[in-house]
Design an enzyme around this catalytic site. Structure first.
Site, short mmCIF file in Angstrom:
data_model
loop_
_atom_site.label_atom_id
_atom_site.label_comp_id
_atom_site.label_asym_id
_atom_site.label_seq_id
_atom_site.Cartn_x
_atom_site.Cartn_y
_atom_site.Cartn_z
N CYS A 36 -56.61 -0.10 54.79
CA CYS A 36 -56.25 -0.37 53.47
C CYS A 36 -54.87 0.37 54.14
CB CYS A 36 -57.07 0.63 52.13
SG CYS A 36 -56.21 0.35 50.77
N GLU A 62 -55.22 -7.43 52.07
CA GLU A 62 -55.11 -7.36 53.30
C GLU A 62 -54.75 -8.50 53.82
OE1 GLU A 62 -55.09 -6.30 57.13
OE2 GLU A 62 -56.44 -4.88 56.00
#
Length: 238
Positions: free
Chosen positions: A2, A118
């Site tokens: 992340c 992402e």
């Protein structure tokens, strides 16, 4: 992993209600954030009494309190120049890795968010994807934190977001995803008396049907960009 996330509606009243924060005002950056990046100061929720410089076992019945942490863990026992900040910690090894073990056992936090990014690789390069809850509600990443006193007396409070194996929704996008705690598990994660084995059981991928994904603007790749346009669909040139 992340590496970027969002907190687009950081209304204090909403946050207090959602995360059971103690009464009273608290100071933090109330700007909507659409591109929170490593080394930024981020909002974190900790159990009251555990946010001091020498945090240790505390009161499991204490209220939650907000605070500001630098995203990128600087483990407190490392040297003055500990190297690259550790923005993520693998849930599979967080209980044993020297850089993370002490924070996992003594300094856990919730990191509020409403989405994360992402990058999916395809034949055209990398396409940014925004992932949020399907019901558009706030959620919390599982976090750990540390306090490091640097030369000159400066003290840095920093944090890392835990990651885990991807769920079925995330697997085509990336081979890791952040740990999004179930709402009923957040109190257990903050409990200073929680058994480590119990804590490790909380570090699971969120159910796929609770999340949603969409392609977004390539501008999110630039950390200087931070506005609602980042969540717009990508521009199609042809």
């Amino acid at each position: 992993m992340c590496g970027r996330y969002t907190l687009a509606n950081p209304d204090p009243k909403r946050l207090k209600l959602r995360f059971g924060l103690a009464d009273g005002s608290f100071e933090f950056d109330e700007r909507p954030r659409f591109n929170i990046a490593p080394t930024d100061s981020v909002l974190a929720v900790r159990r009251a009494g555990l946010s001091g410089e020498d945090a240790g076992p505390g009161d499991s019945g204490a209220p939650n309190e907000p605070g500001s942490l630098r995203w990128g863990l600087l483990p407190g026992r490392w040297a003055d120049e500990p190297g690259r900040p550790l923005i993520n910690a693998k849930s599979e090894t967080v209980a044993t890795q020297p850089a993370f073990k002490e924070s996992f056992l003594q300094r856990r936090c919730l990191i509020p968010a409403d989405g994360f990014y992402e990058w999916r690789k395809d034949e055209n390069g990398k396409q940014p994807i925004w992932i949020n809850r399907a019901d558009d509600e706030l959620f919390a990443f599982a976090g750990i934190w540390a306090s490091l006193e640097r030369e000159g007396g400066e003290r840095i409070h920093s944090c890392s977001i835990l990651t885990c194996e991807p769920n079925d929704l995330m697997r085509p996008i990336h081979d890791r995803m952040p740990v999004i705690l179930g709402r009923d598990d957040e109190a257990g994660w903050l409990d200073p008396d929680a058994d480590p084995a119990f804590l490790e059981q909380l570090l699971q991928p969120a159910p796929s049907d609770e999340l949603a994904t969409r392609e977004v603007n390539d501008a999110v790749s630039n950390v200087r960009e931070d506005g609602p346009q980042l969540l717009d669909p990508p521009m199609k040139l042809f």
